[in-house]
Design an enzyme around this catalytic site. Sequence first.
Site, short mmCIF file in Angstrom:
data_model
loop_
_atom_site.label_atom_id
_atom_site.label_comp_id
_atom_site.label_asym_id
_atom_site.label_seq_id
_atom_site.Cartn_x
_atom_site.Cartn_y
_atom_site.Cartn_z
N ASP A 160 7.01 -69.87 31.98
CA ASP A 160 7.97 -69.52 33.04
C ASP A 160 9.03 -68.60 32.59
O ASP A 160 9.88 -69.06 31.86
CB ASP A 160 8.46 -70.83 33.94
CG ASP A 160 7.26 -71.70 34.32
OD1 ASP A 160 6.98 -71.26 35.64
OD2 ASP A 160 6.91 -72.39 33.75
N ASN A 167 1.93 -67.68 33.32
CA ASN A 167 0.74 -68.21 32.55
C ASN A 167 0.30 -67.83 31.51
O ASN A 167 -0.78 -67.35 30.99
CB ASN A 167 -0.52 -68.05 33.79
CG ASN A 167 -0.66 -69.59 34.60
OD1 ASN A 167 -0.30 -70.77 34.18
ND2 ASN A 167 -0.78 -69.31 35.77
N GLU A 190 3.42 -71.67 43.67
CA GLU A 190 2.74 -72.54 44.05
C GLU A 190 3.35 -73.58 45.05
O GLU A 190 3.34 -74.69 45.15
CB GLU A 190 2.18 -73.61 42.74
CG GLU A 190 1.43 -72.85 41.92
CD GLU A 190 0.47 -74.07 41.27
OE1 GLU A 190 -0.49 -74.34 41.60
OE2 GLU A 190 0.70 -73.94 39.98
N ASP A 240 4.92 -80.25 37.30
CA ASP A 240 4.53 -80.10 36.02
C ASP A 240 5.37 -79.08 35.31
O ASP A 240 5.15 -78.83 34.01
CB ASP A 240 2.98 -79.87 35.71
CG ASP A 240 2.36 -78.93 36.76
OD1 ASP A 240 2.95 -78.31 37.48
OD2 ASP A 240 1.13 -78.69 36.45
N HIS A 241 6.03 -78.40 36.18
CA HIS A 241 6.95 -77.09 35.56
C HIS A 241 8.40 -77.63 35.71
O HIS A 241 8.78 -78.23 36.57
CB HIS A 241 6.94 -75.87 36.26
CG HIS A 241 5.45 -75.34 36.12
ND1 HIS A 241 5.08 -74.21 35.29
CD2 HIS A 241 4.15 -75.67 36.48
CE1 HIS A 241 3.88 -73.67 35.43
NE2 HIS A 241 3.16 -74.63 36.16
N ASP A 254 5.95 -67.77 37.14
CA ASP A 254 4.96 -68.49 36.22
C ASP A 254 3.95 -67.33 35.81
O ASP A 254 3.27 -66.93 36.56
CB ASP A 254 4.47 -69.52 37.13
CG ASP A 254 3.48 -70.31 36.16
OD1 ASP A 254 3.04 -69.75 35.00
OD2 ASP A 254 2.77 -71.22 36.63
N ASN A 314 8.06 -73.32 39.35
CA ASN A 314 6.72 -73.40 40.15
C ASN A 314 6.75 -75.17 40.34
O ASN A 314 6.78 -75.90 39.48
CB ASN A 314 5.78 -73.41 38.97
CG ASN A 314 4.45 -73.48 39.41
OD1 ASN A 314 4.26 -74.73 40.35
ND2 ASN A 314 3.36 -72.94 38.93
#
Lengths: 257, 257
Positions: A219, A150, A34, A248-249, A148, A7
């Site tokens: 993930d 989530n 993303e 951020d991943h 991802d 991501n």
Amino acid sequence: MIVSTFNVNSVRARAERVAGFLAARRPDVLCLQETKVEDALFPHELFGPLGWHVRAYGQKTWNGVAIAVRDGLEEKDVHCGLAGTEEEAGRRLIALTVGDLRIINVYVVNGQEVGSAKFEMKLRFLAALRDFLADEISRHEKLIIVGDFNIAPADLDVHDPAHWDGKVLCSAEERAALTAMKALGLGDLFRVMHPEAREFSWWDYRMLGFPKNLGLRIDLILATAAAAKAAQRCWIDRDERKGKNASDHAPVLAEFG
Amino acid sequence: MIVSTFNVNSVRARAERVAGFLAARRPDVLCLQETKVEDALFPHELFGPLGWHVRAYGQKTWNGVAIAVRDGLEEKDVHCGLAGTEEEAGRRLIALTVGDLRIINVYVVNGQEVGSAKFEMKLRFLAALRDFLADEISRHEKLIIVGDFNIAPADLDVHDPAHWDGKVLCSAEERAALTAMKALGLGDLFRVMHPEAREFSWWDYRMLGFPKNLGLRIDLILATAAAAKAAQRCWIDRDERKGKNASDHAPVLAEFG
DNA sequence: GTGGACTTCG
DNA sequence: CGAAGTCCAC
């Protein structure tokens, strides 16, 4: 063959990081989430010179997925979108086949907060994803779904389970939806290979999430038995979360024989 | 001693460029315009480690000036603001003395379009600046006023005088206001030293202004006779406008003996 | 905290 | 074209 999921939180903002990752890890297939860019503006010029070509399915501002395939490998049966979810959830799924491996790349909706309208939407998305997966699995023995999700599958995937208990990404309903997908015959490859490891793939940008290792493992690489049998390694490239201009991943990788 | 003026178009967005300029040219005094930052957020950490300390007079979003002085040199009589103009024009002037040289740093209002309300405001600003200068000159024999005057003094300072004739930055009224300032006993140092040179200090970001050299010389160093007498060189650092992440202005430098 | 869209300004 | 603000999402 190495498959990775990452991501990137905007493929354009992450250009140099993604180029560095490709050069360093040389995945055969890189699944991005993303991307935050419509297909006409996708930065193919970033991948082409490095030796990858890209199938993108994106939109303006949010969401967007893409799969980069190393030149020399050929993809077939490219499929874009998760029917029935796109009007409310946007572009979040792309799938293709490389050799005998079916690869599905998904960016599951975040859900904002348990009980919110977006959370209900997330559950609808997960239900549609399960149905889609059932069909795909019926037609492809060797299949992985990466991306991802989530969802942190279990407390071992959470830095502070008490704090996250019942919260979005960790709620019982989300975990049940993930369990329902796994029940189609999918294994969580990282967890299968590392039953005790408390490693994370996402850390909030805020509140020093990464320096304090306040992470979650959301993930995932889920694999059918046939795909899992071919898997040799599965790991999280935590270093990619370090330094300036990181997503951020962190990427998750798997090697298949 | 080298004094430089540089409209940076945001000191934060220009951080690495400014650091590179300081390291390469090592001016004793660097006058910045369009810092676009309030004093509490001024990036002193950019200048301190390189060996300069900064007096800043800025605001949010627009305008803002600052003077960086090389460590070891001491500034005195720091003065901020141009009385009577700030409510309508913002923070655009800072002055200080290094040794026996009075240095005034100004960012003159742009004026948008001849005849507009902002143009009238520009003329009021220039009138106030003239009065301020008269007083300063009466008290400091060796004085320079540097900065972005937003006026090209003559047709030789314009890439296409016919196209710019009468337009803002080149109108007769603005040039008359500049002439009135010079009449206090100030010389345009670059022009005095290079009477024939058609060089520019600003190129519009739009329409390939720099690649096509569609520039204007609007960044000036005006010097009293005593200051001009000490001047050895005056030049425009056109290279600083090149490449990625450049300001739309180039620095102007002068060396005093 | 980080990114993208939009708006305003030059 | 490229700054900064505001807004929104994660």
